[in-house]
Motif scaffolding. Sequence first.
Motif, PDB file in Angstrom:
ATOM      1  N   ASP A 157      15.825  13.036  59.706  1.00 21.14           N
ATOM      2  CA  ASP A 157      15.143  13.693  60.822  1.00 21.14           C
ATOM      3  C   ASP A 157      14.010  12.847  61.392  1.00 21.14           C
ATOM      4  N   GLY A 158      13.829  11.614  60.888  1.00 18.28           N
ATOM      5  CA  GLY A 158      12.792  10.742  61.399  1.00 18.28           C
ATOM      6  C   GLY A 158      11.454  10.871  60.707  1.00 18.28           C
ATOM      7  N   ARG A 159      11.366  11.689  59.685  1.00 24.23           N
ATOM      8  CA  ARG A 159      10.102  11.822  58.946  1.00 24.23           C
ATOM      9  C   ARG A 159      10.066  10.810  57.804  1.00 24.23           C
ATOM     10  N   LEU A 160       8.852  10.432  57.414  1.00 20.72           N
ATOM     11  CA  LEU A 160       8.643   9.539  56.284  1.00 20.72           C
ATOM     12  C   LEU A 160       8.011  10.297  55.135  1.00 20.72           C
ATOM     13  N   TRP A 161       8.467   9.979  53.920  1.00 17.29           N
ATOM     14  CA  TRP A 161       7.956  10.605  52.709  1.00 17.29           C
ATOM     15  C   TRP A 161       7.547   9.510  51.734  1.00 17.29           C
ATOM     16  N   ALA A 162       6.456   9.744  50.999  1.00 16.81           N
ATOM     17  CA  ALA A 162       5.910   8.705  50.123  1.00 16.81           C
ATOM     18  C   ALA A 162       5.597   9.256  48.747  1.00 16.81           C
ATOM     19  N   ARG A 163       5.667   8.356  47.761  1.00 18.11           N
ATOM     20  CA  ARG A 163       5.418   8.722  46.368  1.00 18.11           C
ATOM     21  C   ARG A 163       4.994   7.471  45.609  1.00 18.11           C
ATOM     22  N   GLY A 164       4.061   7.618  44.663  1.00 17.40           N
ATOM     23  CA  GLY A 164       3.668   6.486  43.833  1.00 17.40           C
ATOM     24  C   GLY A 164       2.183   6.237  43.815  1.00 17.40           C
ATOM     25  N   LEU A 165       1.815   4.991  43.543  1.00 18.34           N
ATOM     26  CA  LEU A 165       0.418   4.587  43.475  1.00 18.34           C
ATOM     27  C   LEU A 165      -0.197   4.628  44.870  1.00 18.34           C
ATOM     28  N   ASN A 166      -1.473   5.059  44.939  1.00 14.95           N
ATOM     29  CA  ASN A 166      -2.117   5.241  46.238  1.00 14.95           C
ATOM     30  C   ASN A 166      -3.547   4.714  46.241  1.00 14.95           C
ATOM     31  N   THR A 167      -3.828   3.743  45.385  1.00 13.13           N
ATOM     32  CA  THR A 167      -5.199   3.247  45.231  1.00 13.13           C
ATOM     33  C   THR A 167      -5.731   2.552  46.477  1.00 13.13           C
ATOM     34  N   ARG A 168      -4.862   2.049  47.337  1.00 16.15           N
ATOM     35  CA  ARG A 168      -5.283   1.400  48.581  1.00 16.15           C
ATOM     36  C   ARG A 168      -4.762   2.147  49.810  1.00 16.15           C
ATOM     37  N   GLY A 169      -4.460   3.428  49.629  1.00 14.47           N
ATOM     38  CA  GLY A 169      -3.979   4.224  50.755  1.00 14.47           C
ATOM     39  C   GLY A 169      -2.578   3.856  51.200  1.00 14.47           C
ATOM     40  N   GLN A 170      -1.813   3.159  50.320  1.00 10.10           N
ATOM     41  CA  GLN A 170      -0.505   2.640  50.717  1.00 10.10           C
ATOM     42  C   GLN A 170       0.554   3.707  50.953  1.00 10.10           C
ATOM     43  N   LEU A 171       0.301   4.937  50.539  1.00  9.27           N
ATOM     44  CA  LEU A 171       1.265   6.002  50.809  1.00  9.27           C
ATOM     45  C   LEU A 171       1.138   6.529  52.237  1.00  9.27           C
TER      46      LEU A 171
END
Length: 461
Positions: A157-171
């Motif tokens: 549907d064009g959405r992005l989903w993120a999971r994992g380490l986020n210490t630098r805002g990478q999600l």
Amino acid sequence: MAVLAGRTQRVLANGVYSGLAVAAALGALALGNALRHGLMAPMPAQTAVSASPQVDDARGTGHAAVAGLDAGALRHAGQGAAPSAALLRPISALSRSQGSDVPGNTSASVRSMSPRPLLATMSALEITPLREIPLGLVGDVAGLAQARDFMLVLGADGRLWARGLNTRGQLGVGIAQAQVNDFLPLPGHDYQAVAVGGAHALALDRQGNLWGWGDDRHGQLGRGRVNHTPQDRPTRIARDIVAIAAGDRHSLAVRKDGALLAWGENRWGEVGNGSQETITDPVVIGQGFRSVAAGAGYSLAIDRQGRLWAWGRGESGRLGTGNEDDQSRPVLIGSGYRSVTASTAQSFAIGQDGTLWAWGSNLLGQLGDGTHEDRLSPVKIGSGYVAVAAGGAHAVGLQRDGSVWAWGSNGVGQLADGSLDDRLRPARIGRGYDFIGAAGAASTLARRDGVLRMAGARLLQ
């Protein structure tokens, strides 16, 4: 084992990992090799060992991955060769078959709380090499981009989903939480491609807008300055973009008119503008290009004539120039290519005829040519390939018939072949998957219907 550790450390120092990641990855690889050779003594009681290294350093990535458009690592097999002249054609590694012949539901993390031989604790991993990762509300999948310690999934549907380490805002999900265990949605819902680097990410929406987020300490987000504060939400970088790639600390993009843009860290000349100064705004370094790939300190690109170009760090032959010299401007490697993949110190390309070529570091057999010899120029590995994804010292490939193959280091089961044996040549590990990914010491196989499975080091603990 000391010999193994020394050889492994040399590979890692050449670009597979850096900083704290060297020690972590070395431990994981040495552990896996020791296990399969039965060299470790029985484990003391109340001692826990994880096969997944935990890395705090933002550079602990094993590759740069792209999902969605004409961007190198992933491909849509049902729509012809990629990248192609039709730049809006997805390349998400869709196979023609459904289902899978590889079992899931296993763990690559091993814990022993009793004084038994450590080798025995790996039996579950050897029997069922793939473990299933819940996708929650993601729904149907259109692509994925895998880094060593975080992952982005592109929904149909064009959405992005993120999971994992986020210490630098990478999600890019806009929260300060250091680690996210479940997939969370990013702002926006009209994306068509995504790429991940060391600790930053890029995304391309359907209007051609390029967005970036995460670590920006080396100008890799292209915002005109070096930023020590992480960018935890997507911010727009450029317009009229058709292809993207995220390296360890730099970024690449191709504009609709064929202009090749680059920015970020430039220590090895990976930006390609003839200097070694950090570039914080996108600069044009060439014309007539169609696809790009970015690795650890180096860059690769294919122009509209199918010619392959390389620049940046040359150690171990990762540029394919026939030597190990660094190059601060693009150098012609060859012709007849349709897609290219950059990793840490090894590179892959698929020819217009489906042949797979590899070059660069090969200490653990990650090139798949049957040797441990570094290759300074491209060598042919096989035929019938439509996509390849590369991790720290292993690779996963998808063939035209929908079969999935893996080779290289297998110290923590990242090849998903039911063993801990390194593979010097591609070995079939399954079929029926639509997407492939690899980073660090882990591999990911996914299907369009939302099934996602991983092998090797754990993304999260």
